[in-house]
Design a protein around this motif. Structure first.
Motif, PDB file in Angstrom:
ATOM      1  N   GLY A   1     -31.175 -61.399 119.138  1.00 16.23           N
ATOM      2  CA  GLY A   1     -31.630 -60.608 119.960  1.00 16.23           C
ATOM      3  C   GLY A   1     -31.194 -59.050 119.636  1.00 16.23           C
ATOM      4  O   GLY A   1     -31.155 -58.262 120.488  1.00 16.23           O
ATOM      5  N   ASP A   2     -31.189 -59.088 118.251  1.00 13.96           N
ATOM      6  CA  ASP A   2     -30.824 -57.574 117.976  1.00 13.96           C
ATOM      7  C   ASP A   2     -32.103 -56.855 117.203  1.00 13.96           C
ATOM      8  O   ASP A   2     -32.417 -57.310 115.997  1.00 13.96           O
ATOM      9  N   TYR A   3     -32.649 -55.957 117.867  1.00 16.16           N
ATOM     10  CA  TYR A   3     -34.068 -55.482 117.224  1.00 16.16           C
ATOM     11  C   TYR A   3     -33.788 -54.127 116.504  1.00 16.16           C
ATOM     12  O   TYR A   3     -34.910 -53.510 116.379  1.00 16.16           O
ATOM     13  N   ARG A   4     -32.493 -53.715 116.505  1.00 14.84           N
ATOM     14  CA  ARG A   4     -32.457 -52.237 115.960  1.00 14.84           C
ATOM     15  C   ARG A   4     -33.086 -52.089 114.636  1.00 14.84           C
ATOM     16  O   ARG A   4     -33.567 -50.937 114.361  1.00 14.84           O
ATOM     17  N   ASP A   5     -33.123 -52.987 113.663  1.00 15.66           N
ATOM     18  CA  ASP A   5     -33.680 -52.670 112.291  1.00 15.66           C
ATOM     19  C   ASP A   5     -34.767 -53.198 112.142  1.00 15.66           C
ATOM     20  O   ASP A   5     -35.429 -53.128 110.966  1.00 15.66           O
ATOM     21  N   LEU A   6     -35.393 -53.561 113.241  1.00 20.70           N
ATOM     22  CA  LEU A   6     -36.871 -54.107 113.090  1.00 20.70           C
ATOM     23  C   LEU A   6     -37.838 -52.970 113.548  1.00 20.70           C
ATOM     24  O   LEU A   6     -37.518 -51.976 114.251  1.00 20.70           O
ATOM     25  N   PRO A   7     -39.178 -52.569 112.746  1.00 22.58           N
ATOM     26  CA  PRO A   7     -40.066 -51.644 113.102  1.00 22.58           C
ATOM     27  C   PRO A   7     -40.421 -51.849 114.529  1.00 22.58           C
ATOM     28  O   PRO A   7     -40.475 -53.162 114.867  1.00 22.58           O
ATOM     29  N   GLN A   8     -40.815 -50.964 115.054  1.00 25.76           N
ATOM     30  CA  GLN A   8     -41.226 -51.056 116.479  1.00 25.76           C
ATOM     31  C   GLN A   8     -42.485 -52.021 116.568  1.00 25.76           C
ATOM     32  O   GLN A   8     -42.440 -52.696 117.657  1.00 25.76           O
ATOM     33  N   GLN A   9     -43.029 -52.234 115.608  1.00 26.03           N
ATOM     34  CA  GLN A   9     -44.302 -53.139 115.547  1.00 26.03           C
ATOM     35  C   GLN A   9     -44.068 -54.597 115.698  1.00 26.03           C
ATOM     36  O   GLN A   9     -44.842 -55.372 115.929  1.00 26.03           O
ATOM     37  N   PHE A  10     -42.677 -54.715 115.456  1.00 22.14           N
ATOM     38  CA  PHE A  10     -42.208 -56.295 115.299  1.00 22.14           C
ATOM     39  C   PHE A  10     -41.261 -56.537 116.368  1.00 22.14           C
ATOM     40  O   PHE A  10     -40.572 -57.663 116.420  1.00 22.14           O
ATOM     41  N   ARG A  11     -40.959 -55.757 117.528  1.00 24.79           N
ATOM     42  CA  ARG A  11     -39.761 -56.024 118.406  1.00 24.79           C
ATOM     43  C   ARG A  11     -40.577 -56.702 119.576  1.00 24.79           C
ATOM     44  O   ARG A  11     -41.363 -56.181 120.065  1.00 24.79           O
ATOM     45  N   PRO A  12     -39.923 -57.758 119.701  1.00 27.28           N
ATOM     46  CA  PRO A  12     -41.025 -58.449 120.914  1.00 27.28           C
ATOM     47  C   PRO A  12     -40.901 -58.018 122.186  1.00 27.28           C
ATOM     48  O   PRO A  12     -39.847 -57.373 122.476  1.00 27.28           O
ATOM     49  N   GLN A  13     -41.822 -57.808 123.051  1.00 27.76           N
ATOM     50  CA  GLN A  13     -42.010 -57.227 124.180  1.00 27.76           C
ATOM     51  C   GLN A  13     -41.763 -58.338 125.424  1.00 27.76           C
ATOM     52  O   GLN A  13     -41.513 -57.994 126.497  1.00 27.76           O
ATOM     53  N   LYS A  14     -41.750 -59.758 125.127  1.00 26.21           N
ATOM     54  CA  LYS A  14     -41.211 -60.643 125.999  1.00 26.21           C
ATOM     55  C   LYS A  14     -40.981 -61.865 125.168  1.00 26.21           C
ATOM     56  O   LYS A  14     -41.013 -61.796 123.766  1.00 26.21           O
ATOM     57  N   ARG A  15     -39.965 -62.798 125.382  1.00 25.01           N
ATOM     58  CA  ARG A  15     -39.392 -63.904 124.930  1.00 25.01           C
ATOM     59  C   ARG A  15     -40.386 -64.704 123.965  1.00 25.01           C
ATOM     60  O   ARG A  15     -41.346 -65.230 124.599  1.00 25.01           O
ATOM     61  N   ILE A  16     -40.144 -64.969 122.671  1.00 22.16           N
ATOM     62  CA  ILE A  16     -41.111 -65.604 121.789  1.00 22.16           C
ATOM     63  C   ILE A  16     -40.515 -67.209 121.936  1.00 22.16           C
ATOM     64  O   ILE A  16     -39.448 -67.408 122.277  1.00 22.16           O
ATOM     65  N   PRO A  17     -41.834 -68.090 122.252  1.00 23.92           N
ATOM     66  CA  PRO A  17     -41.465 -69.333 122.693  1.00 23.92           C
ATOM     67  C   PRO A  17     -40.487 -70.068 121.407  1.00 23.92           C
ATOM     68  O   PRO A  17     -40.672 -69.859 120.190  1.00 23.92           O
ATOM     69  N   GLN A  18     -39.641 -70.934 121.653  1.00 22.04           N
ATOM     70  CA  GLN A  18     -38.828 -71.621 120.922  1.00 22.04           C
ATOM     71  C   GLN A  18     -39.526 -72.343 119.816  1.00 22.04           C
ATOM     72  O   GLN A  18     -38.728 -72.425 118.773  1.00 22.04           O
ATOM     73  N   PHE A  19     -40.454 -73.004 120.321  1.00 19.92           N
ATOM     74  CA  PHE A  19     -41.262 -73.786 119.307  1.00 19.92           C
ATOM     75  C   PHE A  19     -41.838 -73.065 117.918  1.00 19.92           C
ATOM     76  O   PHE A  19     -41.856 -73.509 117.074  1.00 19.92           O
ATOM     77  N   VAL A  20     -42.075 -71.754 118.604  1.00 20.31           N
ATOM     78  CA  VAL A  20     -42.522 -70.715 117.391  1.00 20.31           C
ATOM     79  C   VAL A  20     -41.331 -70.384 116.558  1.00 20.31           C
ATOM     80  O   VAL A  20     -41.512 -70.398 115.254  1.00 20.31           O
ATOM     81  N   LEU A  21     -40.164 -69.884 117.028  1.00 19.83           N
ATOM     82  CA  LEU A  21     -39.029 -69.718 116.172  1.00 19.83           C
ATOM     83  C   LEU A  21     -38.887 -70.642 115.373  1.00 19.83           C
ATOM     84  O   LEU A  21     -38.218 -70.770 114.326  1.00 19.83           O
ATOM     85  N   ASP A  22     -38.706 -72.147 115.932  1.00 16.11           N
ATOM     86  CA  ASP A  22     -38.497 -73.343 115.080  1.00 16.11           C
ATOM     87  C   ASP A  22     -39.283 -73.641 113.887  1.00 16.11           C
ATOM     88  O   ASP A  22     -39.009 -74.066 113.013  1.00 16.11           O
ATOM     89  N   GLY A  23     -40.804 -73.498 114.103  1.00  8.06           N
ATOM     90  CA  GLY A  23     -41.656 -73.792 113.229  1.00  8.06           C
ATOM     91  C   GLY A  23     -42.161 -72.804 112.356  1.00  8.06           C
ATOM     92  O   GLY A  23     -42.419 -73.447 111.116  1.00  8.06           O
ATOM     93  N   ILE A  24     -42.043 -71.359 112.477  1.00  7.94           N
ATOM     94  CA  ILE A  24     -42.627 -70.412 111.616  1.00  7.94           C
ATOM     95  C   ILE A  24     -41.972 -70.259 110.346  1.00  7.94           C
ATOM     96  O   ILE A  24     -43.161 -70.138 109.434  1.00  7.94           O
ATOM     97  N   GLY A  25     -40.909 -70.715 110.305  1.00 10.55           N
ATOM     98  CA  GLY A  25     -40.170 -70.592 108.744  1.00 10.55           C
ATOM     99  C   GLY A  25     -40.642 -71.761 108.169  1.00 10.55           C
ATOM    100  O   GLY A  25     -40.586 -71.772 106.719  1.00 10.55           O
ATOM    101  N   LYS A  26     -41.259 -72.616 108.561  1.00 14.49           N
ATOM    102  CA  LYS A  26     -41.702 -73.745 107.520  1.00 14.49           C
ATOM    103  C   LYS A  26     -42.990 -73.840 107.310  1.00 14.49           C
ATOM    104  O   LYS A  26     -43.444 -74.580 106.469  1.00 14.49           O
ATOM    105  N   GLU A  27     -43.649 -72.788 107.774  1.00 12.73           N
ATOM    106  CA  GLU A  27     -45.102 -72.590 107.425  1.00 12.73           C
ATOM    107  C   GLU A  27     -45.420 -71.753 106.126  1.00 12.73           C
ATOM    108  O   GLU A  27     -44.676 -71.224 105.621  1.00 12.73           O
ATOM    109  N   PRO A  28     -46.445 -72.130 105.412  1.00  9.48           N
ATOM    110  CA  PRO A  28     -46.600 -71.136 104.268  1.00  9.48           C
ATOM    111  C   PRO A  28     -47.094 -69.680 104.753  1.00  9.48           C
ATOM    112  O   PRO A  28     -47.100 -69.526 105.791  1.00  9.48           O
ATOM    113  N   THR A  29     -47.065 -68.699 103.813  1.00  9.29           N
ATOM    114  CA  THR A  29     -46.904 -67.169 104.085  1.00  9.29           C
ATOM    115  C   THR A  29     -48.345 -66.768 104.961  1.00  9.29           C
ATOM    116  O   THR A  29     -48.127 -66.150 105.995  1.00  9.29           O
ATOM    117  N   ALA A  30     -49.657 -67.510 104.464  1.00  6.05           N
ATOM    118  CA  ALA A  30     -50.772 -67.085 105.258  1.00  6.05           C
ATOM    119  C   ALA A  30     -50.603 -67.714 106.576  1.00  6.05           C
ATOM    120  O   ALA A  30     -50.841 -66.787 107.531  1.00  6.05           O
TER     121      ALA A  30
END
Length: 119
Positions: free
Chosen positions: A68-97
């Motif tokens: 929940g620390d957005y200070r070092d994130l560019p404005q364009q990547f600071r969440p405006q609302k809570r990102i679903p947990q399944f996205v947080l859990d799964g995105i790291g396992k995906e290929p870059t594209a």
């Protein structure tokens, strides 16, 4: 945690590896970076055709999102609302594209601010 990235040597970095932080992201795919290695130029631009370490950036960004620390994130990547947990859990396992498509989809769904045109 500072979001410092290693930018590979390429023409946009005058053929030298750089340490930098992403400052801004634009609609045309270009990225503005702030140098953290005391080399010149202190601020430089990458185009969508240049090499950017998206996996490194997304991994560090996920960590900051979970803290929940957005200070070092560019404005364009600071969440405006809570990102679903399944996205947080799964995105790291995906290929870059796929990671980039997920971020674009989240942006379209209002999780991030709309990208602006480069000035």
């Amino acid at each position: 945690m500072s979001l410092i990235l290693t930018i590979p040597a390429q023409p946009a970095t005058q053929m030298t590896e750089r340490q930098a932080a992403l400052f801004a992201c634009y609609k045309d795919g270009s990225l503005l970076l702030d140098s953290l290695d005391y080399k010149k130029p202190a601020r430089f631009m990458l185009t969508k055709d240049d090499v950017f370490p998206w996996d490194e950036f997304i991994g560090k960004m996920l960590y900051l999102w979970q803290l929940g620390d957005y200070r070092d994130l560019p404005q364009q990547f600071r969440p405006q609302k809570r990102i679903p947990q399944f996205v947080l859990d799964g995105i790291g396992k995906e290929p870059t594209a796929s990671k980039l498509k997920i971020l674009a989809t989240l942006r379209q769904q209002g999780y991030f601010p709309t990208l602006t045109n480069r000035k």
